[in-house]
Design a protein around this motif. Structure first.
Motif, PDB file in Angstrom:
ATOM      1  N   UNK A   1      28.876  18.244  42.605  1.00 25.36           N
ATOM      2  CA  UNK A   1      30.160  18.378  43.303  1.00 25.36           C
ATOM      3  C   UNK A   1      30.158  17.664  44.654  1.00 25.36           C
ATOM      4  N   UNK A   2      29.022  17.670  45.354  1.00 27.09           N
ATOM      5  CA  UNK A   2      28.963  17.112  46.702  1.00 27.09           C
ATOM      6  C   UNK A   2      28.943  15.588  46.681  1.00 27.09           C
ATOM      7  N   UNK A   3      29.557  14.946  47.685  1.00 22.18           N
ATOM      8  CA  UNK A   3      29.429  13.490  47.807  1.00 22.18           C
ATOM      9  C   UNK A   3      27.992  13.135  48.151  1.00 22.18           C
ATOM     10  N   UNK A   4      27.621  11.896  47.935  1.00 19.02           N
ATOM     11  CA  UNK A   4      26.222  11.488  48.068  1.00 19.02           C
ATOM     12  C   UNK A   4      25.676  11.642  49.484  1.00 19.02           C
ATOM     13  N   UNK A   5      26.544  11.599  50.505  1.00 20.02           N
ATOM     14  CA  UNK A   5      26.042  11.661  51.882  1.00 20.02           C
ATOM     15  C   UNK A   5      25.746  13.082  52.352  1.00 20.02           C
ATOM     16  N   UNK A   6      26.030  14.089  51.526  1.00 18.80           N
ATOM     17  CA  UNK A   6      25.741  15.480  51.890  1.00 18.80           C
ATOM     18  C   UNK A   6      24.658  16.015  50.959  1.00 18.80           C
ATOM     19  N   UNK A   7      23.547  16.420  51.542  1.00 20.53           N
ATOM     20  CA  UNK A   7      22.437  16.964  50.765  1.00 20.53           C
ATOM     21  C   UNK A   7      22.705  18.413  50.408  1.00 20.53           C
TER      22      UNK A   7
ATOM     23  N   UNK B   1      34.508  29.461  45.375  1.00 22.05           N
ATOM     24  CA  UNK B   1      34.845  29.095  46.749  1.00 22.05           C
ATOM     25  C   UNK B   1      33.894  28.018  47.260  1.00 22.05           C
ATOM     26  N   UNK B   2      32.598  28.173  46.965  1.00 21.26           N
ATOM     27  CA  UNK B   2      31.615  27.196  47.418  1.00 21.26           C
ATOM     28  C   UNK B   2      31.754  25.875  46.670  1.00 21.26           C
ATOM     29  N   UNK B   3      32.041  25.922  45.380  1.00 22.84           N
ATOM     30  CA  UNK B   3      32.236  24.691  44.613  1.00 22.84           C
ATOM     31  C   UNK B   3      33.490  23.949  45.075  1.00 22.84           C
ATOM     32  N   UNK B   4      34.545  24.698  45.416  1.00 26.81           N
ATOM     33  CA  UNK B   4      35.751  24.067  45.942  1.00 26.81           C
ATOM     34  C   UNK B   4      35.446  23.341  47.241  1.00 26.81           C
ATOM     35  N   UNK B   5      34.713  24.012  48.126  1.00 26.17           N
ATOM     36  CA  UNK B   5      34.308  23.420  49.392  1.00 26.17           C
ATOM     37  C   UNK B   5      33.479  22.162  49.155  1.00 26.17           C
ATOM     38  N   UNK B   6      32.536  22.244  48.211  1.00 26.64           N
ATOM     39  CA  UNK B   6      31.655  21.105  47.928  1.00 26.64           C
ATOM     40  C   UNK B   6      32.429  19.932  47.355  1.00 26.64           C
ATOM     41  N   UNK B   7      33.391  20.186  46.475  1.00 30.10           N
ATOM     42  CA  UNK B   7      34.147  19.097  45.858  1.00 30.10           C
ATOM     43  C   UNK B   7      34.995  18.335  46.865  1.00 30.10           C
ATOM     44  N   UNK B   8      35.389  18.998  47.949  1.00 30.52           N
ATOM     45  CA  UNK B   8      36.112  18.291  49.003  1.00 30.52           C
ATOM     46  C   UNK B   8      35.145  17.605  49.966  1.00 30.52           C
ATOM     47  N   UNK B   9      33.847  17.790  49.742  1.00 34.87           N
ATOM     48  CA  UNK B   9      32.861  17.146  50.604  1.00 34.87           C
ATOM     49  C   UNK B   9      32.813  17.742  51.990  1.00 34.87           C
ATOM     50  N   UNK B  10      33.111  19.038  52.116  1.00 33.52           N
ATOM     51  CA  UNK B  10      33.090  19.716  53.405  1.00 33.52           C
ATOM     52  C   UNK B  10      31.935  20.710  53.450  1.00 33.52           C
ATOM     53  N   UNK B  11      31.382  20.900  54.620  1.00 33.16           N
ATOM     54  CA  UNK B  11      30.280  21.852  54.812  1.00 33.16           C
ATOM     55  C   UNK B  11      30.841  23.116  55.453  1.00 33.16           C
ATOM     56  N   UNK B  12      30.551  24.296  54.911  1.00 34.06           N
ATOM     57  CA  UNK B  12      31.094  25.544  55.483  1.00 34.06           C
ATOM     58  C   UNK B  12      30.332  25.966  56.738  1.00 34.06           C
ATOM     59  N   UNK B  13      30.457  25.146  57.789  1.00 33.72           N
ATOM     60  CA  UNK B  13      29.710  25.373  59.022  1.00 33.72           C
ATOM     61  C   UNK B  13      30.553  26.015  60.113  1.00 33.72           C
ATOM     62  N   UNK B  14      31.779  26.406  59.786  1.00 30.48           N
ATOM     63  CA  UNK B  14      32.656  27.015  60.785  1.00 30.48           C
ATOM     64  C   UNK B  14      33.543  26.006  61.487  1.00 30.48           C
ATOM     65  N   UNK B  15      33.190  24.722  61.433  1.00 25.04           N
ATOM     66  CA  UNK B  15      33.995  23.670  62.046  1.00 25.04           C
ATOM     67  C   UNK B  15      34.818  22.922  61.004  1.00 25.04           C
ATOM     68  N   UNK B  16      34.164  22.515  59.933  1.00 23.59           N
ATOM     69  CA  UNK B  16      34.855  21.791  58.869  1.00 23.59           C
ATOM     70  C   UNK B  16      35.490  22.743  57.854  1.00 23.59           C
ATOM     71  N   UNK B  17      34.820  23.825  57.567  1.00 17.83           N
ATOM     72  CA  UNK B  17      35.333  24.796  56.596  1.00 17.83           C
ATOM     73  C   UNK B  17      34.649  26.136  56.815  1.00 17.83           C
ATOM     74  N   UNK B  18      35.263  27.170  56.267  1.00 16.36           N
ATOM     75  CA  UNK B  18      34.737  28.530  56.361  1.00 16.36           C
ATOM     76  C   UNK B  18      34.875  29.179  54.989  1.00 16.36           C
TER      77      UNK B  18
END
Length: 333
Positions: free
Chosen positions: A68-74, A100-117
């Motif tokens: 699900x994650x883009x290549x630049x996110x490990x 919820x986590x897969x949705x976040x990953x497919x958008x290439x966002x990290x749930x770090x409180x800044x990009x997504x929660x």
């Protein structure tokens, strides 16, 4: 992967309804009730930290997150950010946490409180894109050169003259040398962007009253919390960030939006409404899901009663030519 398998997987991720006590906490706290191989050996050790136990359980789905994650996110960096939020999510159902986590990953966002929660509503885990997440997707579109979003405080210098040419129509000079008390409360939120073409978008300005109207009209999460006598929605706990995010979201009316950004808006709204968000997330297999739905509909139509089906085309019967009286007399001879 077959179409039916894909369809089953999506349905399982979005419509699974486990028993009331089937939370993530129960899954990791009572490993003897789990099926074989459901948890790592380390997750079954006594005295382990709950967040680590849940993380071990999530690592079992590492391949799903990697795809699900883009290549630049490990995936390890993604799950590391997830760990900080896990103590507040252990009362969610496993299915809702995964989606919820897969949705976040497919958008290439990290749930770090800044990009997504990833937050909890009842027993459902919900993906919430934050302002920086919207900014990230705007940059990915390739059309936006820079995005500016902020709050104007009472003690700041600012001016707004919509009829003046850009960039003279709007200026904001934050009073950064003043204390928070002297700078005063926030009075306006704004957002605008410069396009890669060199043009600047319209400036979106929202007053506190505007933000409150948006909250009251559109945020079902806020209404649910208010009606339940709670003050735990993001509009309750972090009004200013939601205010700024609302100004940023309004940019979609004046800035060319990518398909991914439109999908993020839909997923955000679905989460607020308590609906399945993963259906709006980008996926390379989306066309396969559409084909699966068509095949399913065709299969169901084939089970319709005979009288409801269109009648088959009948061939026109060719009647034999009638012989004339003279011919019939000749035939008798």
């Amino acid at each position: 992967m077959s179409l039916s398998t894909l369809k089953d997987r999506v349905r399982a991720a979005t419509t699974e309804k486990p028993a009331l006590d089937a939370t993530v906490e129960a899954l990791v706290a009572v490993p003897q009730q789990s099926t074989s191989g459901q948890l790592h050996t380390s997750a079954q050790a006594e005295g382990g930290d709950v967040a680590d136990l849940v993380l071990n359980w999530l690592e079992r789905y590492g391949d799903d997150f990697t795809r699900a994650l883009p290549s630049h996110i490990d995936v390890k960096a993604f799950l590391s950010a997830v760990r900080a939020a896990l103590p507040g999510l252990i009362h969610c159902t496993p299915a809702s946490l995964r989606q919820a986590l897969l949705t976040c990953a497919r958008f290439g966002l990290v749930p770090d409180g800044r990009h997504a929660v990833i937050t909890r509503e009842g027993k459902q885990a919900v993906f919430i894109p934050m302002a920086q997440g919207y900014v990230e997707l705007m940059y990915r579109s390739g059309r936006v050169g820079s995005v500016h979003v902020g709050l104007i405080h009472e003690g700041d210098e600012w001016s707004y003259e919509p009829t003046a040419p850009a960039p003279l129509d709007f200026t904001h000079r934050p009073a950064v040398t003043k204390t928070k008390k002297d700078r005063g409360p926030a009075i306006l939120a704004y957002a605008f962007c410069w396009m890669t073409s060199g043009a600047r978008s319209q400036v979106i300005i929202l007053s506190r009253e505007d933000a409150e109207e948006i909250r009251d009209e559109y945020s079902q999460a806020y209404r649910r919390a208010r009606d339940a006598g709670k003050a735990d929605s993001f509009w309750h706990t972090d009004f200013d960030r939601m205010w700024a995010k609302s100004a940023l979201r309004r940019l979609h009316k004046v800035v060319p939006m990518s398909a991914e950004l439109v999908a993020l808006l839909a997923a955000d709204e679905a989460g607020d409404a308590g609906q399945a968000q993963i259906l709006h997330a980008p996926a390379g297999e989306a066309h396969l899901l559409a084909e699966a739905e068509e095949a399913h509909e065709r299969a169901e139509e084939s089970q319709d009663p005979q009288e409801t089906r269109p009648r088959p085309l009948l061939r026109k019967r060719v009647q034999p030519k009638r012989m004339s009286r003279k011919s019939r007399k000749g035939a008798r001879r």
